[in-house]
Structures are given as structure tokens and as C-alpha cells.
Design an enzyme around this catalytic site. Structure first.
Site, short mmCIF file in Angstrom:
data_model
loop_
_atom_site.label_atom_id
_atom_site.label_comp_id
_atom_site.label_asym_id
_atom_site.label_seq_id
_atom_site.Cartn_x
_atom_site.Cartn_y
_atom_site.Cartn_z
N ASP A 1 2.36 -0.15 1.05
CA ASP A 1 2.15 1.20 0.50
C ASP A 1 2.14 1.17 -1.02
O ASP A 1 1.26 1.75 -1.67
CB ASP A 1 3.27 2.13 0.96
CG ASP A 1 3.01 2.75 2.31
OD1 ASP A 1 1.84 2.98 2.65
OD2 ASP A 1 3.98 3.01 3.04
N ILE A 2 3.14 0.52 -1.60
CA ILE A 2 3.26 0.52 -3.05
C ILE A 2 2.08 -0.20 -3.70
O ILE A 2 1.53 0.25 -4.71
CB ILE A 2 4.61 -0.11 -3.46
CG1 ILE A 2 5.75 0.80 -3.02
CG2 ILE A 2 4.67 -0.36 -4.96
CD1 ILE A 2 7.13 0.19 -3.16
#
Length: 402
Positions: free
Chosen positions: A185-186
Site C-alpha cells: 500500500d505504502i
């Protein structure tokens, strides 16, 4: 909020939720952009409920029960600093009109819906660009917007597994492990913000906005690094080998008398320095060169740990520094945030939340300096918003700008 960073004149409409999109817009907010977070009135961003742990307003007498009102998850607080929140139901006429007013003024729109959701809302790319030809659109999906599996929902751990990251992480090939943070996600958020900056730069010459697309899959494959070329060029499938490097030795976590330290002997010169500093022969048969050491890693690990067995961690780290070997300890999260070096880099910020009071948050990883070496503040940080906190002020601003 004082916006004096490089993106001080950029307005971002953030339709995203969970983590990838919000991380991207938080990065832009750290650089001075105005971020208007558009949330559903029915609970807002999913991560507001992702806990425990939660933080409640001060002095509200809460019992700690999940049903208590006014709580905010620490997960949400991690990805939403420097944003304003407005609650809009895009299926309602009035709220939809407000949203379209925002889009007409925006420089960037960020969304991470599954493929086709924007079109079903009547907000496809063509519609958005008819309304605002200069709009840069960042679209983040799980596995890509097209291709045979383009419509799949994407969650971080699923992406870590599907994109190969878990197969090279863990104590061994039969012990796949996810990374301890939602790294897919990051990374997707970071790549997305990077793409937006390129698109804004391109718009300066073309006058029109473009669509930037990335995915959890793409972002994770994008950081395979040497593990990717190990397969595409050498035909070797990387596997998890624990806390040691597959191509450099000695490089990893080594036990000592009262714990463990990490070392990185990344060159033959460092190998010679290491051996001389700890009474070893650098020309020992079978491990004199890095390819030999990497090919007989267990022998090297045993040799190093035999030397380290008589050393306590702190004096060992001091000796390694004296010899010139890159080394370090394994810190817990609390130790990291208590570390003076962390604090010196601006990696903690203090903000005042409208209901939770004073908060300390992890800060942005960038600092800016002028040519004389003087540091200047990019932005005055805002605490993450409550759901719909800025709805009235945003509507007033839109009316004044009409």
C-alpha cells in the site's frame, strides 16, 4: 494552514480511502498542497474503524468499548495529516454538485476504487476532463486497471503474496512472511505521488492533465531490485533466507554474547578491515572472496558468530565502528521514536487535533534547505481531520469563488 512548500498552489481532491491513496495525498500535503479529503457520510474512510488501538477525546469518560463515540484509530491518524475533510454522498444531487465544483478547481484528483466504479458514478475520466481539462488523475488499483485480472480487489497482504514479496521474506523458503508494515500500500502511494509530480510538470508545457495509474502489484514488483534480475537474467528464483543477504557475505544479523548485532561487509576492502580488526585471516581458503563467502554462507555465519560470542553488543558495536564496519542494533519501535537521531531528523511532529487534543505523529521524511544550508519549514502541519470537519468552510470557499 501556511502553505509555502513546492506544491503550495496545488489543490488535490482525495477520493481515496484505506492506505495507498491516502498515503499519496499525505505526501503531497507534506509538500504544501491543499488536500480536500472527500469521505462518505456513512462512517468515512474505512481506516477510521481499523483498530484497536484507538484514541478517544480527552476527558470524555469513555469506557474503552468499541461503541464509544468520538474515537479515532491510530491507523487513520498515520496517513491523513495535512488534510481537510468533507462528507459527500456522490449519489445525492447537492453533494454531487459540491464535488463537481471541487473537481472544476482542482489540479489533482486521487481515487483508488475498483475498476469501473467511477464510471458507474458517472465520473469517468472523459467526464472529469470535460469538466477540467487540466486535471491530473491518479488512479491506484490492486492489480492494474486492465489485463486478465484487472478487476481484482487489492489488499496489502494479498498483494505482498501475489507480487512475490512474501516468498523472499522469512526465515527460510518454507516460512513466507509479510513485511511488518503494509508496504505494498505504502509503495503504491509513493509511486503514485511520484507520478503525479511528473504529470504536473508535464502539464506546464502541454496545458492538459493526464491520467497516472499504478497498483499494489506494480509498486511491489517495482521494488524487487536484484531479486527481479536474478530471475530475468540469471534464471534463479530468489527464496527467503532469513536475516542474511543472498549475494553479500557477511551481511546480516549475527548473535553475540547478550543479543545480536547487524553488520554489512559490502566490499573486499571491508572484509580485510573486518578480519584484521577481529584477528581473522582474510585470505582463508574458500572464503577469501565475496562469491566464495556468499556460496558458503553458513560457514561464514558460524565463523563470525564464534568471534562475536565473547562480545557484549554495545562494546562490539563500538569496536565495529572503530574498525570501520557498518553496523547497528535492532531497535524496537518505541526505541526508534525515543532515539535522539530520529528526533533530530524531524521525524516526529506535534499537532493539535480538534477533538483528541495534542498528538505526536510520525513526521515527513523530507527536509528542505536553501543554498546556504539553512533549513526552512515546508508546511505548518495539520492534525488528521474528523469526518466532515471542514465541510462548512469548504462550501463557503466554493461559494466565494463562484
Amino acid at each position: 494552514m501556511t502553505r509555502n512548500g513546492p506544491l503550495h498552489d496545488v489543490l488535490v481532491v482525495d477520493l481515496s480511502r484505506a492506505l495507498a491513496g491516502p498515503h499519496a495525498t499525505m505526501m503531497m500535503g507534506d509538500l504544501g498542497a491543499r488536500i480536500v479529503k472527500v469521505e462518505t457520510p456513512r462512517g468515512g474512510d474505512d481506516t477510521r474503524g481499523w483498530g484497536p488501538p484507538f484514541r478517544w477525546p480527552a476527558d470524555d469518560g469513555h469506557t474503552g468499548e468499541p461503541a464509544d463515540e468520538g474515537r479515532e484509530s491510530t491507523y487513520f491518524l498515520s496517513a491523513n495529516r495535512n488534510k481537510e475533510s468533507i462528507a459527500l454522498d456522490l449519489r445525492g444531487d447537492d453533494d454531487r454538485a459540491t464535488f463537481l465544483d471541487l473537481v472544476a478547481r482542482a489540479d489533482v484528483l486521487v481515487e483508488n476504487f475498483r475498476t469501473g466504479v467511477l464510471e458507474r458514478l458517472g465520473l469517468g475520466i472523459e467526464t472529469l476532463h470535460e469538466l477540467n481539462p487540466r486535471l491530473v488523475v491518479l488512479s491506484i488499483t490492486g492489480f492494474g486497471h486492465d489485463g486478465p485480472e484487472g478487476g481484482r480487489a487489492g489488499y496489502d497482504q494479498i498483494a505482498q503474496g501475489e507480487a512475490g514479496l512474501m516468498s523472499i521474506t522469512g526465515s527460510g523458503p518454507d516460512d513466507p512472511q509479510k513485511v511488518g508494515t503494509p508496504i505494498s500500500d505504502i509503495l503504491a502511494g509513493m509511486y503514485g505521488a511520484y507520478g503525479v509530480l511528473a504529470a504536473l510538470h508535464e502539464r506546464e508545457s502541454t496545458g492538459v492533465g493526464t491520467v497516472v495509474r499504478t497498483s499494489l502489484l506494480a509498486a511491489t514488483v517495482g521494488v524487487h531490485g536484484f531479486q527481479g534480475t536474478k530471475w530475468t537474467i540469471a534464471g534463479q528464483v530468489g527464496k527467503a533466507i532469513g536475516n542474511h543477504h543472498p549475494s553479500i557475505s557477511p551481511y546480516g544479523l549475527f548473535r553475540c554474547a547478550d543479543g545480536a548485532v547487524q553488520i554489512a561487509v559490502g566490499s573486499e576492502g571491508l572484509w580485510h578491515d573486518f578480519c584484521e580488526g577481529f584477528g581473522l585471516d582474510p585470505d582463508t581458503e574458500g572464503i577469501a572472496t565475496n562469491p566464495e563467502r556468499a556460496g558458503d554462507r553458513e560457514r561464514v555465519i558460524a565463523l563470525v558468530e564464534e568471534v562475536f560470542a565473547d562480545w557484549q553488543a554495545e562494546p562490539l558495536l563500538a569496536r565495529l565502528a572503530e574498525v570501520g564496519i557498518p553496523a547497528g542494533k535492532v531497535r524496537s519501535i518505541d526505541e526508534v521514536y525515543d532515539w535522539d537521531q530520529t528526533k533530530s531528523q524531524g521525524l516526529l511532529i506535534d499537532v493539535e487535533h480538534s477533538t483528541l487534543g495534542a498528538l505526536t505523529l510520525p513526521g515527513p521524511p523530507l527536509r528542505f534547505f536553501d543554498s546556504a544550508g539553512g533549513e526552512h519549514t515546508v508546511t505548518e502541519h495539520l492534525a488528521p481531520p474528523t469526518l466532515g470537519e471542514h465541510g462548512d468552510s469548504i462550501r463557503t470557499w466554493l461559494a466565494d469563488e463562484a
